[in-house]
Design a protein around this motif. Structure first.
Motif, mmCIF file in Angstrom:
data_model
loop_
_atom_site.group_PDB
_atom_site.id
_atom_site.type_symbol
_atom_site.label_atom_id
_atom_site.label_comp_id
_atom_site.label_asym_id
_atom_site.label_seq_id
_atom_site.Cartn_x
_atom_site.Cartn_y
_atom_site.Cartn_z
ATOM 1 N N ALA A 2 -1.828 10.257 1.870
ATOM 2 C CA ALA A 2 -2.322 8.996 2.447
ATOM 3 C C ALA A 2 -1.154 8.128 2.897
ATOM 4 C CB ALA A 2 -3.179 8.256 1.422
ATOM 5 N N LEU A 43 0.827 -1.210 0.000
ATOM 6 C CA LEU A 43 0.000 0.000 0.000
ATOM 7 C C LEU A 43 0.859 1.256 0.000
ATOM 8 C CD1 LEU A 43 -2.816 -1.055 2.476
ATOM 9 C CD2 LEU A 43 -3.002 -0.801 0.009
ATOM 10 N N LEU A 67 1.927 1.788 -3.425
ATOM 11 C CA LEU A 67 0.782 2.213 -4.244
ATOM 12 C C LEU A 67 0.507 3.693 -4.046
ATOM 13 C CD1 LEU A 67 -1.517 0.822 -5.993
ATOM 14 C CD2 LEU A 67 -2.918 0.989 -3.944
ATOM 15 N N LEU A 68 0.574 4.136 -2.783
ATOM 16 C CA LEU A 68 0.222 5.510 -2.447
ATOM 17 C C LEU A 68 1.379 6.470 -2.660
ATOM 18 C CD1 LEU A 68 -1.751 4.638 0.809
ATOM 19 C CD2 LEU A 68 -2.738 5.336 -1.377
#
Lengths: 59, 621
Positions: B450, B441, B444-445
């Motif tokens: 985030a 994640l 991904l971010l």
């Protein structure tokens, strides 16, 4: 069609991330609402205080 | 370089196991010179076979330097990673201090992991405590115990035996790093995933004691790091086999996990096998892998098969109602809830998933090295659990096969764990799925807000996790126990200081006081106290023997006790310890001229055997 799928996938990922954060909030509540938590914190503080006195306290 | 280190560590561990088993089981010559020179000789042979030259050593040092520089550059500029590394290094140093300061203290360690080791050190061979009625000492796999032996034999002292599991923690970190890189994660996030391994309370609690759950899980993680490699090659199959063999040889329950992991990994690699490797060649790889697997992990199973006719003795194994291996015990041992005092009523009415979730809410007051429920900490439950769900879903949507199947393989392996899945110490390896999900994640971010929020939340949760029970609540030796322990003279720094039960502790203290170099203390099966290891001094200078003091079928008590007394004389026993009310203790009390009662209480009695003084020779006659 491909663009639609990409957009859908993008929103799907975004939605999943938001869902994840919602789950984090729920898990936080579940974790801290547990009555044993306060007892654990109290015991931990006592432990660290005791450890400090063992190594640095007056003999 | 990380891959090389993990592979080299697995190979070195396998060499340790094989050499000890050959010297100890086949040649019964498990002594320091033999152990040292055999291993040194093998190292020389391997270096010669690899045509090692001085320039290769120079290249290796240069590569290590480059690896460290790469690591430094990766960490530089990432505040959260830097802070975590500092925290983890400090935690590691504190645990190292504790592990060396304290004598062995864990229940399972004192009961059987180290008891096995004591006998091997004393006798110079790998023996199985056939005198014991405890099947664990006779039949369970012993790879992990051999690592305890390795850390003790050269010093002839158990000072660093508590560090054995701690030494496996860096291997666990590197294995998780490697697994994350195999799924396509960046160096930075892979490093974060690896570093987090030492932030889970169950890992921290186990790291300073002689349980075997970290060893068990880390060996599996190291194997997985090769098993999940995209475009798997022959060398990956070999190293995975070595790791799985070591894993198989440390606990019998590993068989189910291996089947799940290898089965699912095989399906994952099918396209690569059919397109590039070809099935026949791959079958050859598997045969070679099987050889290394058996070499690293089948010794105790082979011994059980030869002695008992059942490689998994004492368990009875049935498949579809047909007995495959006959044994006196149902394999459905450790059904979890049955063994959990205080938690049975909380668990037995829940489904398997319900039990797991309840355990993961951390319902216990404090963490132990055997945290029956809980043990993952706040960060796991609050943050990493949702991360796993998100990572599975997103990797599926994005058709990221490497990540999705890696997570799936780990989860399937967890689900195959035969012991209660809520019992966290039996499946420590599952944390890899959670930290890899977090890394996924974060990648991904990328640099979005985030991502910063995720990292900030992680840091916020790690600190109370460590405070609460990672480092803090080590129940076995609270500050008061540490203070009284440190006030004792050094000679009294012994495992008996941590034995529960007032009278039993006093008996063991007396044993430690009276036994010294060369003294022999013997016992029978009525010495039913859980811990046998504290009978040995820390430098193993005394000897511990078993002498039969029990009546077998058709035997006469008088004869048994006469034989017992004769054996005590024959073996020149100095001290006898047995059950307080056992027949041998009663016989000893009847002969105060020969057996002096030193102390009795609780379940135990300790006698000194009074030796007859040899008449003095008069030189004048």
């Amino acid at each position: 069609m491909r663009r639609k799928l990409i957009r859908l996938s993008h929103f799907g990922i975004k939605g999943t991330i938001y869902l994840m954060w919602a789950a984090v909030v729920v898990q936080t509540v579940v974790y801290f609402v547990n009555p044993v938590r306060a007892e654990t914190y109290k015991l931990s503080i006592e432990y660290w205080q005791g450890l400090w006195s063992v190594f640095f306290g007056a003999s | 370089m990380t891959e090389i280190i993990v592979a080299a560590t697995l190979s070195a561990n396998a060499q340790i196991i094989v050499v000890i088993m050959i010297l100890g089981r086949l040649f019964e010559a498990l002594w320091v010179p033999q152990l040292f020179w055999t291993n040194a000789g093998l190292c020389v042979v391997f270096l010669l076979a690899a045509k090692w030259r001085p320039r290769d050593a120079r290249k290796l040092f240069s590569d290590i330097g480059q690896w460290m520089r790469t690591g430094y550059n990766t960490v530089k500029g990432d505040a959260v990673l830097t802070i975590l590394i500092i925290i983890v290094v400090m935690a590691f140093l504190w645990l190292l201090f504790l592990a060396i300061l304290l004598p062995p203290y864990s229940w399972d360690g004192l009961a059987y992991h180290l008891t096995m080791m004591g006998l091997w050190l004393q006798d110079g061979r790998i023996d199985d405590h056939m005198d014991s009625k405890h099947y664990i000492l006779q039949t369970w796999p012993i790879n992990a115990e051999l690592f305890f032996l390795w850390n003790t034999v050269f010093f002839r002292n158990d000072t660093i035996v508590n560090c054995t599991q701690l030494f496996f923690v860096p291997l666990g970190m590197m294995s998780i790093y490697l697994m994350a890189r195999r799924t396509g994660r960046r160096r930075r996030t892979s490093m974060l995933a690896g570093i987090l391994f030492l932030t889970f309370p169950i890992v921290i609690q186990q790291a300073t004691c002689c349980m075997i759950d970290i060893i068990f899980s880390v060996l599996f993680l190291a194997s997985l790091a090769f098993l999940i490699k995209p475009r798997i090659e022959f060398s990956d199959v070999v190293y995975a086999a070595i790791g799985l063999g070591l894993f198989f040889g440390s606990k019998g329950s590993s068989a189910f996990i291996i089947l799940a992991a290898v089965g699912s990994a095989f399906i994952y690699h099918l396209p690569h096998i059919f397109k590039r490797v070809k099935l026949v060649r791959f079958a050859g790889w598997l045969l070679a892998g099987l050889f290394f697997f058996l070499l690293a992990g089948s010794w105790q199973y082979a011994k059980n098969w030869a002695v008992f006719g059942n490689p998994v003795h004492p368990y009875n194994v049935e498949v579809f109602g047909k007995t495959i291996f006959k044994g006196p015990m149902d394999i459905k041992l450790h059904q979890g809830a049955d063994l959990l005092k205080g938690w049975k009523e909380k668990l037995e009415h829940r489904s398997t998933l319900g039990q797991i979730y309840y355990s993961w809410t951390e319902p216990g007051k404090m963490y132990l090295y055997d945290s029956r429920v809980g043990g993952w900490g706040a960060a796991f439950f609050i943050l990493l659990l949702p991360c796993l769900g998100a990572a599975l879903l997103i990797s599926l949507v994005r058709r990221d096969g490497r990540t999705f199947f890696t997570l799936l393989i780990i989860l399937l392996s967890f689900w195959a764990t035969p012991v209660g899945k809520f019992w966290v110490r039996y499946s420590i390896f599952i944390v890899s799925a959670f930290v890899i999900s977090l890394a996924y994640l974060l990648d991904l971010l990328r640099t979005s807000s985030a991502s910063h929020l995720l990292k900030g939340s992680l840091l916020l949760l790690i600190i109370p996790t460590l405070f609460l029970g990672g480092i803090g609540n080590i129940n076995t030796h609270p500050p008061s126990a540490l203070k009284s322990y440190l006030s004792l003279p050094f000679e009294k720094w012994h495992s008996s200081q941590f034995i529960c039960g007032g009278w039993e502790r006093r008996v063991f203290h007396k044993i430690n006081d009276v036994t010294g170099p060369g003294t022999i203390i013997a016992h029978d099966r009525h010495f039913t106290y859980l811990f046998k290891y504290p009978l040995w001094n820390r430098d193993f200078s005394n000897k511990v023997f078993y002498i039969k003091g029990e009546k077998g079928e058709g035997e006469n008590w008088e004869k048994v006790l006469d034989d017992w007394e004769a054996a005590v004389d024959k073996w020149d026993v100095d001290f006898w310890v047995s059950g307080k009310d056992s027949q041998t203790s009663q016989r000893a009390r009847m002969k105060p001229g020969k057996f002096r009662l030193l102390i009795q209480g609780g379940k135990l009695a300790l006698f000194q055997v009074i030796k007859e003084k040899e008449p003095e020779v008069d030189d004048e006659t």
